[in-house]
Design an enzyme around this catalytic site. Structure first.
Site, PDB file in Angstrom:
ATOM      1  N   THR A  40       5.790  75.977  62.141  1.00  0.00           N
ATOM      2  CA  THR A  40       5.196  75.004  62.854  1.00  0.00           C
ATOM      3  C   THR A  40       4.920  75.076  64.450  1.00  0.00           C
ATOM      4  O   THR A  40       4.365  74.334  65.032  1.00  0.00           O
ATOM      5  CB  THR A  40       6.065  73.492  62.407  1.00  0.00           C
ATOM      6  OG1 THR A  40       7.261  73.714  63.231  1.00  0.00           O
ATOM      7  CG2 THR A  40       5.860  73.196  61.181  1.00  0.00           C
ATOM      8  N   LEU A  77      17.316  74.751  67.156  1.00  0.00           N
ATOM      9  CA  LEU A  77      16.216  73.712  66.983  1.00  0.00           C
ATOM     10  C   LEU A  77      15.383  74.014  65.847  1.00  0.00           C
ATOM     11  O   LEU A  77      14.325  73.045  65.651  1.00  0.00           O
ATOM     12  CB  LEU A  77      15.391  73.762  68.212  1.00  0.00           C
ATOM     13  CG  LEU A  77      15.844  72.620  69.403  1.00  0.00           C
ATOM     14  CD1 LEU A  77      17.183  73.186  70.205  1.00  0.00           C
ATOM     15  CD2 LEU A  77      14.695  72.686  70.787  1.00  0.00           C
ATOM     16  N   SER A  79      13.426  73.949  62.832  1.00  0.00           N
ATOM     17  CA  SER A  79      13.453  73.025  61.693  1.00  0.00           C
ATOM     18  C   SER A  79      12.040  72.336  61.688  1.00  0.00           C
ATOM     19  O   SER A  79      11.481  71.955  62.727  1.00  0.00           O
ATOM     20  CB  SER A  79      14.362  71.916  61.649  1.00  0.00           C
ATOM     21  OG  SER A  79      14.086  70.942  60.613  1.00  0.00           O
ATOM     22  N   LYS A 109      29.734  82.049  66.340  1.00  0.00           N
ATOM     23  CA  LYS A 109      31.213  82.264  66.075  1.00  0.00           C
ATOM     24  C   LYS A 109      31.445  83.548  66.688  1.00  0.00           C
ATOM     25  O   LYS A 109      32.357  83.977  67.330  1.00  0.00           O
ATOM     26  CB  LYS A 109      31.228  82.032  64.676  1.00  0.00           C
ATOM     27  CG  LYS A 109      32.658  82.484  64.263  1.00  0.00           C
ATOM     28  CD  LYS A 109      32.922  82.077  62.712  1.00  0.00           C
ATOM     29  CE  LYS A 109      34.196  83.067  62.306  1.00  0.00           C
ATOM     30  NZ  LYS A 109      34.481  83.191  60.690  1.00  0.00           N
ATOM     31  N   ALA A 118      20.263  70.836  67.114  1.00  0.00           N
ATOM     32  CA  ALA A 118      19.195  69.527  67.545  1.00  0.00           C
ATOM     33  C   ALA A 118      19.230  68.853  65.961  1.00  0.00           C
ATOM     34  O   ALA A 118      18.588  69.274  65.403  1.00  0.00           O
ATOM     35  CB  ALA A 118      18.202  70.278  67.668  1.00  0.00           C
ATOM     36  N   TYR A 149      14.414  66.079  55.007  1.00  0.00           N
ATOM     37  CA  TYR A 149      14.506  66.021  56.391  1.00  0.00           C
ATOM     38  C   TYR A 149      16.037  65.152  56.783  1.00  0.00           C
ATOM     39  O   TYR A 149      16.954  65.951  57.452  1.00  0.00           O
ATOM     40  CB  TYR A 149      13.619  65.409  57.236  1.00  0.00           C
ATOM     41  CG  TYR A 149      13.584  65.540  58.681  1.00  0.00           C
ATOM     42  CD1 TYR A 149      13.488  66.806  59.401  1.00  0.00           C
ATOM     43  CD2 TYR A 149      13.692  64.520  59.476  1.00  0.00           C
ATOM     44  CE1 TYR A 149      13.459  66.902  60.711  1.00  0.00           C
ATOM     45  CE2 TYR A 149      13.797  64.518  60.835  1.00  0.00           C
ATOM     46  CZ  TYR A 149      13.794  65.827  61.567  1.00  0.00           C
ATOM     47  OH  TYR A 149      13.798  66.076  62.900  1.00  0.00           O
ATOM     48  N   LYS A 153      19.536  67.296  57.912  1.00  0.00           N
ATOM     49  CA  LYS A 153      20.194  67.166  59.435  1.00  0.00           C
ATOM     50  C   LYS A 153      21.495  66.635  59.079  1.00  0.00           C
ATOM     51  O   LYS A 153      22.697  66.970  60.015  1.00  0.00           O
ATOM     52  CB  LYS A 153      19.327  66.285  60.088  1.00  0.00           C
ATOM     53  CG  LYS A 153      17.914  66.952  60.515  1.00  0.00           C
ATOM     54  CD  LYS A 153      18.267  68.029  61.551  1.00  0.00           C
ATOM     55  CE  LYS A 153      16.671  68.489  61.936  1.00  0.00           C
ATOM     56  NZ  LYS A 153      16.849  69.444  63.216  1.00  0.00           N
ATOM     57  N   THR A 179      10.500  61.894  70.991  1.00  0.00           N
ATOM     58  CA  THR A 179      10.292  62.523  72.182  1.00  0.00           C
ATOM     59  C   THR A 179       8.668  63.063  72.138  1.00  0.00           C
ATOM     60  O   THR A 179       8.017  63.332  71.005  1.00  0.00           O
ATOM     61  CB  THR A 179      11.106  63.732  72.431  1.00  0.00           C
ATOM     62  OG1 THR A 179      12.537  63.241  72.305  1.00  0.00           O
ATOM     63  CG2 THR A 179      10.696  64.525  73.888  1.00  0.00           C
TER      64      THR A 179
END
Ligand code: NAD
Length: 319
Positions: A40, A77, A79, A109, A118, A149, A153, A179
């Site tokens: 995307t 971030l 996704s 890690k 995010a 979605y 998350k 945003t």
């Protein structure tokens, strides 16, 4: 902790928010490795970045991720993020929330890096409390069209806390509220890009339902400042980052018409399934822990978005 010799890995770095984050990290002296499979996102979002400290790697983070060099920060971030995208890519959305987050946590890690997930205000679903505080557990429909979605998350948050508690990884979770800013895609279905496109093309602005549902909108520069402040703090529990100024969708449409000077009118269309009625962050924790709050008012942010967007970007002609 900013600057000099730090290396940040940004998954989803060729997306809307990720590309702004990469730029700001470079501005602060970081070396930035941007991982993105361009699902995307787009190379257009990062084409202007000329720094030698920036590297793009075409990487699907649901596949194994291997980074040779030392890493200080991992910003995860990647996704699909807009309803149009995650409803087109439901399985991928679940997979990137699960496997993608496993892989990026694995990088943090192995590298002993600070990790930032995010996450989203959508983990609150259609909230029963208003404004939303981080200790609210949410009201989510797991089997509705938005479930892929929201639950991806929520799973990613659970996984992040498990890595922190069981494996001692230095993690943080940001719950991002709506945003906006330059590089939003004109046709991604979210309210601000849709209204801007319609207003600039002198088409009717389509408000879902009666337009009384509320949202709050954070300008991207404020958001990015918040992400970096959280990543550089020692906080492990989720922190809301968003602008608490709340608008009805009707007010937003009217503001866009005013700012663009458009002759468009507002029309109403049926409300999508599970569309939340209210959305407003309580940002007390961000203020207290990070000393962060947004600075940009909606009208100013909309004007900046128009000024800083390339010709045709907001109308979708260059998409
Ligand atoms: P975006 O679609 O512009 O960016 C997402 C990026 O992730 C894209 O560049 C895409 O190509 C990349 N990506 C997707 N799957 C991938 C994979 N498997 N491997 C590698 N890269 C992959 O969306 P955005 O608005 O910039 O959102 C960025 C993040 O912020 C997302 O995690 C989203 O959930 C979160 N968020 C955004 C908002 C907002 O208002 N924009 C609100 C809440 C949360």
């Amino acid at each position: 902790m900013s600057g000099g010799n730090k290396t940040s890995v940004v998954s989803g770095g060729a997306g809307f928010l990720g590309s702004h984050l990469c730029e700001e990290l470079l501005e602060r002296g970081h070396r930035v490795i941007c991982l993105d499979n361009l699902d995307t996102g787009s190379l257009r979002n990062i084409a202007h970045i000329e720094s030698d400290d920036f590297e793009f790697r075409n990487q699907d983070v649901t596949e194994e991720v291997w980074i040779d060099e030392p890493v200080d920060f991992v910003y995860h971030l990647a996704s699909p993020a807009s309803p149009i995208d995650y409803q087109r890519l439901p399985l991928h959305t679940l997979k990137v929330g699960a496997q993608g987050t496993w892989h990026m946590l694995g990088v943090a890690k192995f590298k002993r890096a600070r990790f930032l997930l995010a996450s989203t205000s959508e983990v609150y679903g259609d909230p029963q409390i208003h404004p939303q505080t981080e200790d609210y557990w949410g009201h989510v429909n797991p089997i509705g069209p938005r479930g892929v979605y929201d639950e991806a998350k929520r799973y990613a948050e659970a996984l992040t806390m498990a890595y922190h508690r069981q494996q001692g990884v230095d993690t943080s979770i940001v719950r991002i509220f709506n945003t906006y800013g330059p590089r939003m895609r004109a046709n991604d279905g979210r309210a601000i890009p849709t209204f801007l496109r319609q207003a600039l093309l002198e088409q009717p602005l389509t408000v879902f339902g009666d337009g009384s549902q509320t949202r709050s909108f954070c300008f991207v520069d404020d958001l990015v400042r918040g992400l970096i402040a959280l990543a550089e703090s020692g906080e492990h529990l989720p922190v809301n980052i968003g602008n608490p100024d709340e608008y009805t969708l009707q007010q937003l449409a009217e503001t866009v018409i005013e700012v663009t000077g458009s002759g468009s009118e507002v029309v109403h269309e049926p409300l999508p399934t599970d569309d939340p009625q209210v959305r407003q962050p309580d940002i007390s924790r961000a203020k207290e822990i990070l000393g962060w709050e947004p600075k940009t008012e909606l009208k100013d942010g909309l004007k900046k978005t128009i000024e800083l967007s390339g010709e045709g970007d907001l109308t979708g002609e260059t998409a």
